[in-house]
Design an enzyme around this catalytic site. Structure first.
Site, PDB file in Angstrom:
ATOM      1  N   HIS A 180       0.838  -1.208   0.000  1.00 13.33           N
ATOM      2  CA  HIS A 180       0.000   0.000   0.000  1.00 13.33           C
ATOM      3  C   HIS A 180       0.873   1.259   0.000  1.00 13.33           C
ATOM      4  CE1 HIS A 180      -2.715   2.931   2.352  1.00 13.33           C
ATOM      5  NE2 HIS A 180      -3.098   2.913   1.097  1.00 13.33           N
TER       6      HIS A 180
HETATM    7 CA    CA Z   1       0.433  -0.350  -4.274  1.00 16.82          CA
END
Ligand code: CA
Ligand code: ZLS
Ligand code: ZN
Length: 379
Positions: A180
């Site tokens: 992320h």
């Molecule tokens: Ca990513």
């Protein structure tokens, strides 16, 4: 006219300082800046340098780094070394220094080198002297204002986007690293001038543990943070389909003036830290699709822990930016050719080693959730 613009070959600038490849995080550490040297040799071996505007970028200045990072954190990064680290023992936890982000020789120098290349890339776009600006040494998306995180010390992406915001009203950030893009999301969480869109593995545990659908942004930035959480083993077909089906409506509703694309190579199959099943062509198709909208584009590196595949990918993606076809067989006269044994191919099969836990039903629900957030944005 529009189709003329998008099929026109675009001016591509390549920002690299080969010094970045010489640093070592430590013997057991998975992040290997040496992969940048392998990438450069492949790009050179395929003679792509002749088709690029090549720039040996300069280091970021202290003033530039302070545009995002806290003074106290930068002072610390500048002062700490492997030799004097004992003196800083008390503040190491505060700045998140440890096994993931060790203090190694030249750590700050390395950070301002990769950040300098992203800043150069942003300047080249702003000056209108390049359509696509590439920095494979950048893309260190986890670094925070006050601390290091996930192998990242200085957030070159945030610095480049802040620079673009001097002229462009809206910037779209896309992140296809398997992790992320939390540092970039957090930096722009409360503004509508940057939309962040990250595709990543998510189960609440996988590093950094964030990136679920409910992280949508706050105040003015509400709904301008988009997350596409995925399970293990996603394959070429599903990933590319999902990527395109999300990006098209994102571009149509947000209408950014420029795009920054983080191309972390740890989403490839066979990555030492990753758990997806992507091949090089599928990853590259995401770059090609992003580029097809004809907006000013910065293309960055990021993660990638199987150096032979990282370098294959980023060389291939350089060719995608240039719109040139490369022979599948790697150039035979090249340093480090032995790294690419036994196939010596630009497109080895990297898929099928991990069970695909993303059912059609799951992926459809992911798509629906992202579309619903986009709808809120227009309403
Ligand atoms: Ca990513
Ligand atoms: O996105 O999962 C973690 C954190 C830990 C487990 C690992 N230990 C060392 C610290 C605590 C919870 N960290 C991840 C970070 C992944 C960063 C990805 C960066 C990016 O690709 C962008 C550039 C992690 N995964 C694997 C490791 N750390 C890791 C594996 C092996 C080692 C060797 C060196 C160091 C300690 C032993 C290390 C880290
Ligand atoms: Zn990663």
């Amino acid at each position: 006219y529009e189709s003329f613009l998008t099929t026109q070959k675009r001016r591509v600038s390549y920002h690299f300082n080969e010094e970045a490849a010489r640093y070592h995080y430590g013997v057991r550490h998975p992040m290997k800046p040496f992969r940048l040297m392998l990438t450069d040799h492949l790009v050179l071996g395929y003679k792509l340098h002749n088709k690029l505007d090549l720039y040996r970028s300069r280091r970021a200045t202290e003033t530039e780094v302070r545009e995002f990072h806290a003074e106290e954190y930068i002072d610390f990064l500048q002062r700490v070394t492997p030799d004097n680290i004992k003196k800083f023992q008390r503040v190491l936890p505060k700045f998140n220094i440890g096994d993931d982000c060790p203090i190694f020789d030249g750590m700050y120098d390395y950070s301002i080198i990769y950040a300098g290349s992203s800043l150069d890339a942003s300047r080249k776009l702003l000056a209108g002297q390049s359509d696509i600006a590439i920095n494979w040494s950048g893309g260190l998306h986890h670094a925070k204002k006050f601390e290091a995180s996930g192998f990242c010390y200085v957030n070159d992406i945030v610095l480049a986007i802040l620079n673009l915001l001097r002229m462009y009203p809206r910037v779209l950030y896309i992140d296809i690293d398997i992790h992320h893009g939390d540092g970039v999301q957090e930096a722009f969480y409360s503004t509508d001038r940057v939309m962040t869109l990250s595709f990543h593995k998510y189960n609440g545990e996988f590093f950094p543990g964030t990136g679920n659908f409910d992280e949508i942004g706050t105040s003015l930035g509400k709904n301008y943070s988009l997350n596409v959480p995925l399970r293990d083993g996603i394959d070429d077909e599903s990933y590319v389909r999902l990527f395109k089906s999300v990006l098209e409506p994102v571009l149509n509703s947000y209408r950014p003036s420029a795009i920054v694309l983080q191309c972390g190579a740890d989403s490839l199959g066979g990555d030492r830290l990753g758990c997806f099943n992507l091949n090089i062509k599928a990853h590259g198709e995401c770059v090609a699709y992003t580029k097809s909208f004809g907006l000013p584009l910065i293309v960055l590196g990021g993660g990638g822990y199987t150096p032979r595949n990282v370098s294959r990918l980023w060389c291939y993606e350089t060719s995608v930016c240039l719109d040139v076809d490369l022979e599948t067989r790697l150039p035979s006269s090249m340093p480090f050719l032995k790294y690419f044994a036994p196939d010596y191919s630009l497109h080895p099969n990297l898929a099928g080693k991990i069970d695909n836990k993303n059912s059609r039903k799951f992926l459809d629900s992911v798509h629906v959730q992202v579309m619903e957030q986009l709808r809120t944005l227009q309403g």
